[in-house]
Design an enzyme around this catalytic site. Structure first.
Site, PDB file in Angstrom:
ATOM      1  N   CYS A 104       0.916  -1.036   0.130  1.00 25.03           N
ATOM      2  CA  CYS A 104       0.106  -0.054  -0.139  1.00 25.03           C
ATOM      3  C   CYS A 104       0.727   1.303  -0.089  1.00 25.03           C
ATOM      4  O   CYS A 104       0.214   2.473  -0.412  1.00 25.03           O
ATOM      5  CB  CYS A 104      -1.054  -0.014   1.198  1.00 25.03           C
ATOM      6  N   VAL A 400      11.682  10.313  -2.980  1.00 27.40           N
ATOM      7  CA  VAL A 400      10.935   9.114  -2.511  1.00 27.40           C
ATOM      8  C   VAL A 400      11.799   7.771  -2.461  1.00 27.40           C
ATOM      9  O   VAL A 400      12.396   7.434  -3.322  1.00 27.40           O
ATOM     10  CB  VAL A 400       9.813   8.717  -3.325  1.00 27.40           C
ATOM     11  N   GLY A 402      11.367   4.687   0.721  1.00 27.36           N
ATOM     12  CA  GLY A 402      10.374   3.679   1.086  1.00 27.36           C
ATOM     13  C   GLY A 402       8.873   4.149   1.302  1.00 27.36           C
ATOM     14  O   GLY A 402       8.033   3.413   1.242  1.00 27.36           O
ATOM     15  N   SER A 404       7.372   5.683   3.242  1.00 22.49           N
ATOM     16  CA  SER A 404       6.419   5.376   4.417  1.00 22.49           C
ATOM     17  C   SER A 404       5.836   6.680   4.697  1.00 22.49           C
ATOM     18  O   SER A 404       4.628   6.782   5.352  1.00 22.49           O
ATOM     19  CB  SER A 404       7.211   4.731   5.562  1.00 22.49           C
ATOM     20  N   VAL A 406       5.797   9.625   2.363  1.00 29.28           N
ATOM     21  CA  VAL A 406       5.283  10.252   1.486  1.00 29.28           C
ATOM     22  C   VAL A 406       3.868   9.801   1.138  1.00 29.28           C
ATOM     23  O   VAL A 406       3.058  10.601   0.750  1.00 29.28           O
ATOM     24  CB  VAL A 406       6.014  10.398   0.186  1.00 29.28           C
ATOM     25  N   PHE A 485      11.088   0.768  15.518  1.00 30.17           N
ATOM     26  CA  PHE A 485      10.806   1.847  14.516  1.00 30.17           C
ATOM     27  C   PHE A 485       9.618   1.303  13.585  1.00 30.17           C
ATOM     28  O   PHE A 485      10.118   0.082  12.905  1.00 30.17           O
ATOM     29  CB  PHE A 485      11.884   2.380  13.802  1.00 30.17           C
ATOM     30  N   SER A 495      14.827   4.360   5.194  1.00 22.40           N
ATOM     31  CA  SER A 495      16.267   4.670   5.533  1.00 22.40           C
ATOM     32  C   SER A 495      16.674   5.820   6.367  1.00 22.40           C
ATOM     33  O   SER A 495      15.575   6.531   6.635  1.00 22.40           O
ATOM     34  CB  SER A 495      17.165   5.068   3.910  1.00 22.40           C
ATOM     35  N   ALA A 497      18.112   8.382   5.832  1.00 22.51           N
ATOM     36  CA  ALA A 497      17.949   9.690   5.002  1.00 22.51           C
ATOM     37  C   ALA A 497      16.736  10.199   5.041  1.00 22.51           C
ATOM     38  O   ALA A 497      16.243  11.434   5.281  1.00 22.51           O
ATOM     39  CB  ALA A 497      18.461   9.495   3.577  1.00 22.51           C
ATOM     40  N   GLU A 946     -22.997  -4.556  12.079  1.00 24.26           N
ATOM     41  CA  GLU A 946     -24.733  -4.956  12.289  1.00 24.26           C
ATOM     42  C   GLU A 946     -25.497  -3.795  11.694  1.00 24.26           C
ATOM     43  O   GLU A 946     -26.509  -4.421  11.064  1.00 24.26           O
ATOM     44  CB  GLU A 946     -24.754  -5.060  13.703  1.00 24.26           C
ATOM     45  N   ARG A1024     -28.296  -3.688  28.007  1.00 21.10           N
ATOM     46  CA  ARG A1024     -27.631  -4.857  28.422  1.00 21.10           C
ATOM     47  C   ARG A1024     -26.447  -4.186  29.412  1.00 21.10           C
ATOM     48  O   ARG A1024     -26.017  -5.064  30.362  1.00 21.10           O
ATOM     49  CB  ARG A1024     -26.629  -5.319  27.304  1.00 21.10           C
ATOM     50  N   GLU A1420     -18.788 -13.442  22.380  1.00 21.77           N
ATOM     51  CA  GLU A1420     -18.857 -12.339  23.230  1.00 21.77           C
ATOM     52  C   GLU A1420     -18.202 -12.375  24.446  1.00 21.77           C
ATOM     53  O   GLU A1420     -17.504 -11.693  25.244  1.00 21.77           O
ATOM     54  CB  GLU A1420     -19.992 -11.347  23.222  1.00 21.77           C
TER      55      GLU A1420
END
Length: 1496
Positions: A104, A400, A402, A404, A406, A485, A495, A497, A946, A1024, A1420
């Protein structure tokens, strides 16, 4: 190649435009727009792809790659994990490495020259990878939405551990759990334990004989070893001497005669089938499953391996039934059971069969790339020179790596980086060379290539620290920070940087680099190399001294000379230990002379200012001082308070906690540095942080009531499909011709009048087709609600909460629809907001509710008399925060109009098909019989689907009717959290009276829940809540009043437990307040007040013979060794000042039924038997991971006398089952199971004459073949309504009152915790759970529910905190700000068992329940038991308060203390009440308000 170049608003004045600056490079250097890669072994070329796509967008656009999921869009959940197979540049041999990455976030351009492996690439249902098979068969997949990502993370770990030369794996349980390989993956269903077990047993069983021996001298922290030893001891104590089979492959000396308990040949197997003969066993011991690896795994013929008759038209008589046309088997069959203990067989693992690295990629030469559109363009340089040229020509280009940071800005902050440059393929920037050993000895610095991936940097730091020891403390500090991290997927591509350049004030690494005196090297075209000292690098929030045309190239980290008396340490405190952004992060360095005088010191903090900041006053105060003097410590603390004096309303909130951490972390460093420098008089307890060992835990897998099919531990029927990515969720469904995608237009204000809405900017955007809003349906149709119809589908003139839907844009793609929705311009007139319960009470802002419970003297309004009869009376106010569902699959829907008669197929990720059908019918103006609402499976629900799923299907239906085209919508995570509501925040103002003996006598309370802007089910939740306010304790006189508050937050809704956890939490809080007020043991107080058979609850339900809480507490205390451990905790606390432990055991009583919504206590089922012997089963329940489909198929197979795999359920559909109740209230198995049984009973009755005629050896296939020829109806419509129940509010007449609940599911849990008093961090050392499940239909599924609910409850009461800003914006709306438990948060010893026997060892009987197979609902009830962690933490903090001379008395007034839920690290730390908290206290000035708001 020439591409259009976007003009950007960020172009600096008088600079060249993007087109002018970049066109020459496209013509000369960046001549290719083709991305060349391999996807699952297949060569793929992407020519000028969509520049807005991430890797995930591309993968999910492919028709057969839907296993990779979108869970959050910010790299926080791991559902999108794929593996990149790349050459290992650090290896001097031809080796490959496998990088788990978040698809993603990962830029699509980054896959050039790489091999992308998705979940589909490693195995399928027909040929699963051993990891996929293990997780499926060991019950590690429930809803399955997270499973592909978890499998891929494990896959990368296993592949990287293999040495092709030695053919050995360098892999251990420690690698699985403690090295952070799974910390980027979340699961909301399982509680993680079965996933870890599957991964660990893969190592132990599959890799047995293929594991390399661990090197003796492996660098391990003494604290790690100490904790692992302690956890091992806890695990040892939790084990029991067994007289059962040890489960040794090949057999055990205790095994009985070889026989299969699964091979019953009875064609009819009723509910009274004799259970498996139990072996002699102690009721305390936990029996594990028998696990074996076999070349050909066996399967239990009673559940798998059915043969089917040939087509009827090819037969002429009844003998044709013996001809076989096909056979089936379960995807993940069991191997049967032995004496009631499940056996599990696995395929052998052969490493040589794994996916290989494509040969052509070894020879691949990367080329500069450029592709894009008129809106956005990507460049991918391959050399530093190319990058420098590009940055010189166009300084505004976004670099750009990794992605993460941006991609989060793109997705959630609507940033548009029109020119993006991918820098992670520039080898000069990412290849770090470690000097030789001789060079290291004399090295004065370590030079790191700026773009070295953080995972590699971790390894480099570890390696160099092992060689240099204390000279490289800076590297060990950096490694420690990097370990926590983000997740492994981000560390694999991010990185230093990127971390440095983003200039985050809460960076984990920057304080270390600043404290060490690190220098950055940047390069640009005009000046060449530029040195930038880190201490001067950050000048303002997100602003640095890096020139706009420069690139960070190298990072030079100083190393002190040998013999220098210097210590550098780093610390981080976050809400969650793993994969979390820091609250405060710090690094400290001190250098002493030979006389222990400070020569130099540097104290750097993140999270305390707009930038990472050094403390100058502390530096001045400490230099020249004797370090080991307590006066020096005190001077440092005082100076820190001057440098970091936060105001009460500081952005980010938590002012007191952050200031306290500032002092606490320095306090810890002072002690730790003294220890490092050999000072003997050091309090070592102040040094140790919280550490985990390898987790362990048992399930008691022995089932004395196992039958032919029911009672067997059959894996979830979809588990293997979920593990291979073949299970289809709503958004995985194939695209339809002319399909459009919706994008919701949401309110940016919490309470405002809408002045105008301008749709034109959206309609002008590419791909946009149209929109719908309040004008698209009639005013009468624009209203809905699950109970009270008080909520508009579309805001009409006014918005009442942040995120309320104003309309929906639809377009040709999801990205275009989302962009268009953001372009809609809405003008507001803001109005005052009400957010909290206190504000609602003050403003008298309530929904009409008016329900209360009266018992004893309260019936005659004589509570004053009741309290007058008490010896002690306590009063208090207790709050409990909400909880986000955080199912991994966000709400999704797909509507397909038929083109005639107004008919629509409505696919929705919903727990409530009937309500979806009804409201789609309403908004489209057609009767319900033309709306087929359907769902096959959900990626989690927990109550959040629900009712809150309904509007999304309705929006699509309105648009589909308007355009006559299919419509699809899947919410982003932040949209889902804005719109779906959460567990109700609740507050109780209570008064309780007791006798001098400690017996409860009177209880009165006003309970308030925060409903939000509409009622939804808030009234029922309150009902409840107050009917569970007693938990398990009898009080003669009770008056409970429920109130439903109307506020300007999203509409809160059903969530697993539905108010009961809140009610029971208040009950246990009262018990602690009484015990503390009276100075008595809380455990004795509980036992003294437990219900006894024959007593009555406040709603006048009689406690009957099914009352098992006393049994549960007695047996759990014994099996958990509670009393001995309680004494050990007291001993530990007496000896430890900076860590405290707590232990707690609590009961639970949860009522099963839809309570007073009597009409919902019904269900239907439809069983169709086909002439070949196969069975199609429909019922009204929905599958959300809880295993309902599996259980229903087991019941059907058991009743019909056919193997389990002959039963098939396709989906839940209103066209098959009319008027189905929602799958909720833990009643799914009870209601639908009895309806299934009813249908099977009808069919069995019709088949009875044939069974008698054909004999007991006749197969089900033969019988139904004969029945068809005899014209017997082989289909039956089953129905069941729950008897007995029917409580009427206000009925206090014992003669007429009906039960509210059909029965109670009961349980108990014991938890032990350890708290770090300096930070508030904690770990759960051990938890033991025992549940009364009746006769379990499937113990494996029930254990999954028990453990998963417990961990969800643990999160509710300790970690998960929902917060708003003062103007009503939801602050916690994604995994970045909202933390659910991760793999490292589960109890280190985690045991679960089911009640089987009474205290004398006699087998219990549940036939009186009149429930299906005498089972109990379990979804539950266990959740509240997670509060055992909260109350254990409370005990630990209470001990710390006593030590610090603070009050531990409950109630109200001077000296009272309380710990509200959730017990976050912040609340725990501030409750300790030590001198550091006192010194750091932030004085609230008049008119000041906190930055964030908790709305309970």
């Amino acid at each position: 190649m020439a591409l259009p170049i976007p003009n950007t608003a960020s172009d600096p004045p008088r600079a060249l435009s993007a087109a002018e600056a970049l066109t020459p490079f496209i013509a000369s250097t960046y001549t290719s727009s083709d991305i060349n890669c391999y996807i699952n072994g297949r060569k793929t070329v992407l020519s000028n792809p969509n520049p807005h796509w991430t890797l995930l967008d591309f993968i999910r656009a492919q028709p057969n790659l839907k296993g990779t999921k979108l869970g959050c869009g910010e790299g926080g959940c791991g559902a999108c994990t794929v593996v990149l197979q790349v050459p290992d540049a650090r290896s001097d041999k031809r080796r490959i490495k496998h990088l788990a990455v978040n698809a993603c976030l990962f830029p699509l351009v980054g896959i050039d020259g790489k091999h992308v492996i998705t979940i589909e690439g490693i195995g399928s249902v027909d040929r699963p990878h051993p990891l996929q098979e293990r997780i499926a068969k060991l019950h590690g997949s429930q809803c399955g939405f997270c499973t592909p990502g978890i499998v891929m993370s494990l896959y990368a770990l296993v592949r990287n551990s293999y040495d092709p030369e030695s053919k050995k794996f360098h892999l251990s349980e420690r690698d699985i759990e403690l090295e952070g390989h799974l910390d980027g993956n979340l699961c909301r269903c399982t509680g993680y334990k079965p996933i870890l077990q599957a991964a660990k047993t893969f190592i132990i069983e599959d890799l047995k004989g293929q594991l390399a021996e661990e090197p003796k001298g492996e660098l391990r922290g003494t604290e790690d070893l100490k904790m692992e030893k302690e956890v091992a001891e806890l695990a040892r104590k939790s084990g029991k001497a067994s007289n059962m089979s040890c489960g040794r492959p090949g057999g055990c000396c205790r095994d009985g005669p070889a026989r299969s308990d699964s091979s019953s040949s009875d064609s009819k197997s009723t509910a009274s089938t004799p259970p498996t003969e139990p072996a002699s066993t102690s009721d305390d011991e936990h029996i594990p499953a028998i696990i074996e690896v076999k070349e050909k795994p066996e399967q239990d013929p009673s559940v798998s391996g059915t043969a089917y008759s040939k087509p009827m038209k090819s037969k002429e008589d009844a003998s044709g039934a013996t001809e076989i046309k096909t056979e089936t088997s379960l995807d993940a069959p069991t191997a049967g059971s032995k004496h009631g203990i499940p056996q599990v067989h696995f395929q052998e693992y052969i490493p040589d069969t794994e996916v290989i690295f494509p040969f052509s990629l070894w020879k691949y030469e990367p080329r500069p790339l450029c592709y894009g559109s008129e809106k956005k363009i990507w460049f991918r340089p391959t050399t530093l020179e190319q990058l420098v040229e590009l940055k010189d020509a166009y300084p505004s280009a976004k670099l750009v790596g990794g992605a993460s940071e941006v991609q989060v800005e793109v997705r959630f902050k609507n940033s548009d980086f029109a020119v993006s440059v991918y820098v992670s393929d520039v080898q000069e920037l990412k290849r770090t060379t470690i000097p030789s050993d001789a060079e290291l000895e004399s090295a004065k610095e370590l030079v790191i290539a700026a773009n070295t991936p953080l995972t590699e940097l971790e390894a480099i730091c570890k390696e160099v620290y092992a060689k240099l020891g204390k000279r490289a403390l800076v590297l060990e500090a950096l490694r420690k920070q990097l370990r926590y991290f983000a997740g492994r997927q981000i560390r694999n591509v991010a990185s230093l940087a990127g971390n440095i350049a983003t200039a985050s004030p809460i960076s984990d690494a920057n304080p270390v680099l600043m404290a060490s005196g690190t220098t950055l090297e940047a390069v640009n075209k005009t000046k060449g190399t530029i040195d930038l000292p880190m201490l001067k690098f950050f000048v303002a929030y997100r602003t640095t001294t890096l020139p706009p045309d420069a690139i960070l190239s190298r990072i030079r980290i100083p190393l002190p000379e040998a013999g220098t008396r210097e210590v550098l340490k780093a610390y981080k405190q976050a809400k969650r230990k793993d994969d979390d952004i820091a609250i405060v992060t710090a690094a400290f360095r001190v250098r002493l002379d030979s006389q222990d005088v400070v020569e130099d010191v540097c104290l750097v903090y993140g999270g305390m200012a707009p930038t990472t900041k050094e403390s100058p006053k502390a530096k001045n105060a400490l230099i020249g001082k004797s370090w080991f003097s307590s006066n020096t410590l005190d001077a440092g603390l005082a100076a820190l308070l001057e440098d970091f004096d936060l105001p009460y309303g500081v952005p980010g909130g938590m002012a007191d906690y952050r200031k306290t951490l500032t002092l606490s972390l320095f306090f810890r460093f002072w002690h730790e540095s003294a220890a490092e420098l050999g000072h003997k008089d050091v309090d070592s307890q102040a040094i140790d942080e919280i550490h985990r060992g390898i987790s362990t835990g048992d399930r008691d897998n022995y089932n004395p009531t196992e039958q032919r099919v029911v009672g067997k531990q059959v894996p979830h029927l979809s588990a293997l499909k979920q593990c291979t990515g073949e299970a289809e969720y709503i958004d995985d469904m194939p695209r339809f011709e002319r399909e459009l995608f919706g994008g919701l237009v949401l309110s940016a204000k919490a309470h405002a009048n809408i002045i105008s809405v301008d749709w034109e900017p959206a309609l002008e955007m590419p791909g946009v087709v149209g929109y719908i809003d309040k004008n698209s349906i009639s005013k009468e149709a624009n209203i809905w609600g699950s109970i009270k119809k008080d909520e508009p589908f579309f805001a009409d003139g006014k918005v009442l909460h942040h995120g309320q839907v104003i309309g929906m844009v639809y377009a040709e793609s999801a990205l275009e629809a989302q962009a268009a929705a953001r372009a809609v311009k809405v003008v507001y007139e803001e109005l005052p907001v009400i957010l909290t319960i206190d504000e609602a009470i003050e403003a008298n802002s309530f929904f009409v509710h008016g329900k209360n419970l009266k018992k004893g003297l309260a019936i005659d309004d004589k509570m004053d008399e009741a309290f007058a009869q008490c010896d002690r009376v306590f009063e208090g106010q207790t709050r409990m925060g909400g909880q986000e569902h955080f199912y991994l699959e966000t709400n999704a829907a797909l509507v397909i109009p038929s083109g005639e008669d107004g008919h629509m197929e409505v696919w929705s990720s919903t727990q409530n098909c009937m309500e979806t059908q009804e409201f789609v019918s309403q908004v489209t103006g057609v009767p319900s019989n033309r709306i087929n609402a359907r769902v096959k499976r959900m990626g989690g629900g927990f109550g959040g689907k629900e009712s809150r799923s309904v509007p999304f299907a309705c929006y699509l239906a309105i648009a589909a009717k308007k355009e006559k085209r299919p419509m699809r919508l899947m919410l982003n995570r932040d949209e889902d959290m804005l719109l779906s509501g959460q567990r109700h925040p609740i507050q109780a103002r209570w008064k309780v009276g007791v006798t001098k003996e400690g017996k409860l006598h009177a209880l009165e309370a006003d309970i308030y829940d925060n409903a939000g802007f509409s009622q939804d089910m808030s009234g029922a939740v309150m009902d409840r809540c107050i009917t569970h306010f007693d938990n398990s304790y009898e009080t003669p006189n009770v008056y409970l009043r429920g109130h439903v508050c109307r506020t300007n937050i999203h509409s809160n809704t059903a969530f697993r437990g539905f108010g009961a956890p809140q009610g029971m939490y208040f009950a246990e809080t009262l018990m602690y307040n009484i015990a503390e007020g009276m100075g008595v043991d809380v455990d004795e107080l509980r036992l003294k007040n437990l219900y006894k058979v024959g007593e009555w609850t406040p709603f006048f339900q009689k406690i009957d013979d099914d009352w098992h809480v006393p049994l549960l507490l007695h047996q759990l205390k014994r099996s958990a060794d509670y009393e001995k451990r309680k004494a050990a905790v007291a001993d530990f606390n007496a000896k430890n000042r900076w860590k405290k432990r707590g232990i707690c055991i609590i009961p639970s009583k949860f009522g099963l039924s839809f309570a007073t919504a009597l009409h919902l206590n019904q269900a239907g089922a439809y069983v169709k038997v086909y002439a070949d012997g196969s069975v199609l089963l429909h019922h009204g329940g929905t599958e959300m991971g809880q295993g309902l489909y599996t259980k229903m198929c087991q019941i059907c197979a058991q009743e019909l006398g056919t193997p389990l795999d002959s039963i098939f359920t396709h989906d839940s559909s209103t066209y098959q089952i009319a008027n189905a109740s929602p799958t909720a209230a833990s009643s799914g198995s009870d209601l639908n199971g009895m309806a299934v049984k009813n249908a099977c009973d009808q069919i069995n009755e019709r088949l009875a004459p044939l069974r008698e005629k054909m004999g007991k050896d006749a197969s089900f296939r033969d019988i139904v073949h004969a029945a068809y020829l005899d014209r017997i109806n082989l289909a039956a419509n089953g129905f069941w309504k729950m008897p007995r129940v029917g409580y009427t509010w206000g009925d206090t007449n014992l003669e007429t009152v009906k039960p509210m609940y059909y029965y109670f599911t009961q349980g108990a849990a014991c938890s032990e915790v350890e708290v770090d008093l300096l930070t508030g961090d904690h770990t759960v050392l051990r938890s033991d759970i025992m549940m009364d499940t009746g006769n379990s239909i499937n113990p494996a599924i029930d254990y999954g529910q028990i453990e998963g609910a417990f961990i969800q409850g643990q999160g509710l009461f300790t970690l998960e905190e929902t917060l708003w800003t003062r103007n009503g914006q939801l602050f916690t709306k994604g995994p970045g700000t909202y933390k659910i438990p991760g793999f490292s948060d589960i109890p280190q010893v985690f045991n679960a068992s089911m009640l089987r026997y009474d205290n004398e060892g006699n087998k219990l009987n549940w036939n009186h329940l009149r429930s299906v197979q005498s089972s109990k609902g379990i979804g539950e009830p266990p959740l509240f038991l997670g509060s055992s962690v909260f109350f254990a933490l409370r005990e630990a903090v209470k001990d710390a308060r006593r030590m610090n001379g603070k009050s531990v008395g409950g109630g109200r007034g001077q000296g009272a203390w309380k710990l509200d839920s959730p017990a976050t690290a912040e609340r725990l730390r501030l409750a300790v009440g030590d001198d550091l908290v006192r010194r750091a206290e932030v004085r609230r000035k008049e008119g000041e308000q906190g930055f964030l708001v908790a709305v309970a």
